[in-house]
Design a protein around this motif. Structure first.
Motif, PDB file in Angstrom:
ATOM      1  N   SER A 200      38.047  29.588  27.098  1.00  0.00           N
ATOM      2  CA  SER A 200      38.956  30.635  27.504  1.00  0.00           C
ATOM      3  C   SER A 200      40.216  30.989  26.518  1.00  0.00           C
ATOM      4  O   SER A 200      40.559  32.201  26.316  1.00  0.00           O
ATOM      5  CB  SER A 200      39.508  30.114  28.792  1.00  0.00           C
TER       6      SER A 200
ATOM      7  N   ARG B 241      41.901  32.357  32.113  1.00  0.00           N
ATOM      8  CA  ARG B 241      42.762  31.218  32.463  1.00  0.00           C
ATOM      9  C   ARG B 241      42.436  30.197  31.927  1.00  0.00           C
ATOM     10  O   ARG B 241      41.324  29.520  31.591  1.00  0.00           O
ATOM     11  CB  ARG B 241      42.762  31.158  34.077  1.00  0.00           C
TER      12      ARG B 241
ATOM     13  N   THR C 200      37.708  26.820  34.813  1.00  0.00           N
ATOM     14  CA  THR C 200      36.692  27.905  34.932  1.00  0.00           C
ATOM     15  C   THR C 200      35.587  27.520  35.615  1.00  0.00           C
ATOM     16  O   THR C 200      34.633  26.694  35.271  1.00  0.00           O
ATOM     17  CB  THR C 200      36.310  28.441  33.449  1.00  0.00           C
TER      18      THR C 200
ATOM     19  N   ASP D 239      32.966  34.611  29.868  1.00  0.00           N
ATOM     20  CA  ASP D 239      33.477  33.073  29.729  1.00  0.00           C
ATOM     21  C   ASP D 239      32.778  32.202  30.994  1.00  0.00           C
ATOM     22  O   ASP D 239      33.101  32.407  32.141  1.00  0.00           O
ATOM     23  CB  ASP D 239      35.024  33.191  29.847  1.00  0.00           C
TER      24      ASP D 239
HETATM   25 MG   LIG Z   1      37.936  28.008  30.887  1.00  0.00          MG
END
Ligand SMILES: [Mg+2]
Ligand SMILES: Nc1nc2c(ncn2[C@@H]2O[C@H](COP(=O)(O)OP(=O)(O)OP(=O)(O)O)[C@@H](O)[C@H]2O)c(=O)[nH]1
Length: 195
Positions: free
Chosen positions: A37, A51, A59, A75
């Motif tokens: 990220s 984030r 994530t 992502d």
């Molecule tokens: Mg992440």
């Protein structure tokens, strides 16, 4: 200096069938906490678009970002988060593997390896899986800023060798310091143009 990518958040999906229809696409994969990220943010000169983890396992969905006029960055949730229940880890594996195998518009898998600690057993399993399934991929080593200057050459050779790659096949980056960003930006633009 390459200009940053113009990134815009598109959607988060827990299922390949719910992803937007926007070819071509690049996926960022790697263990939890490797810096996926952070790298997406760095490529777009953004602070908190994707984030960044305070705790690993942040994530958990396929988070999609439109790259203005070029395609999409995805992502992916990180693997190897030991504290996650087995049920969650299995679900991750199914979701991400299905995505990597079935997503037609995926032109490149950007496989991140932690530059400070080198490839873990799970990283090597993932690399072997990508190779066995002939999924196009490229290895990026993260957190270059954490290497002591005197160790850099050896660490770079050792990490590549552990991945069964030549040193030049690995792109080193630091999301924190911007090291290697121009090279990766130009690779990202090249990969997106393949679609
Ligand atoms: Mg992440
Ligand atoms: N020193 C340094 N720290 C970094 C760098 N990139 C990421 N980090 C730190 O590593 C931690 C994890 O970063 P994330 O970008 O959230 O990692 P992730 O791979 O997205 O993790 P998951 O979402 O859990 O899969 C954070 O504390 C970041 O600040 C870097 O280039 N240098």
């Amino acid at each position: 200096m390459s200009s940053p990518l113009q990134l815009r958040f598109l959607t988060s999906a827990d299922d390949v069938r719910r992803l937007p229809d926007t070819p071509p696409e690049l996926a960022f994969i790697g263990r939890s906490n490797v810096g996926k990220s952070s790298l997406v943010n760095a490529l777009g000169n953004r602070k908190d678009l994707a984030r960044v983890a305070k705790a690993p396992g942040r994530t958990q969905l396929l988070n999609c970002f439109a790259v203005d006029g070029l395609g999409t960055l995805v992502d992916c949730p990180g693997y190897g988060y030991a504290a996650a229940p087995a049920r969650v880890r299995d679900a991750w594996q199914r979701m991400v593997e299905t995505y990597l195998l079935e997503r037609e518009q995926l032109t490149m898998v950007v496989m991140l390896v932690d530059g400070e600690i080198g490839p873990t057993k799970l990283d090597l399993q993932m690399l072997a899986w990508l190779r066995a399934n002939a999924v196009p991929h490229s290895v990026v080593a993260t957190k270059h800023d954490k290497l002591k200057a005197a160790q850099r050459g050896k660490r770079q050779r050792d990490l590549a060798a552990a991945c069964d790659l030549a040193p030049d096949d690995v792109t080193w980056v630091s999301a924190a310091k911007g090291t290697g960003k121009d090279r990766l930006l130009s690779l990202v633009r090249t990969w997106l143009a393949l679609g």
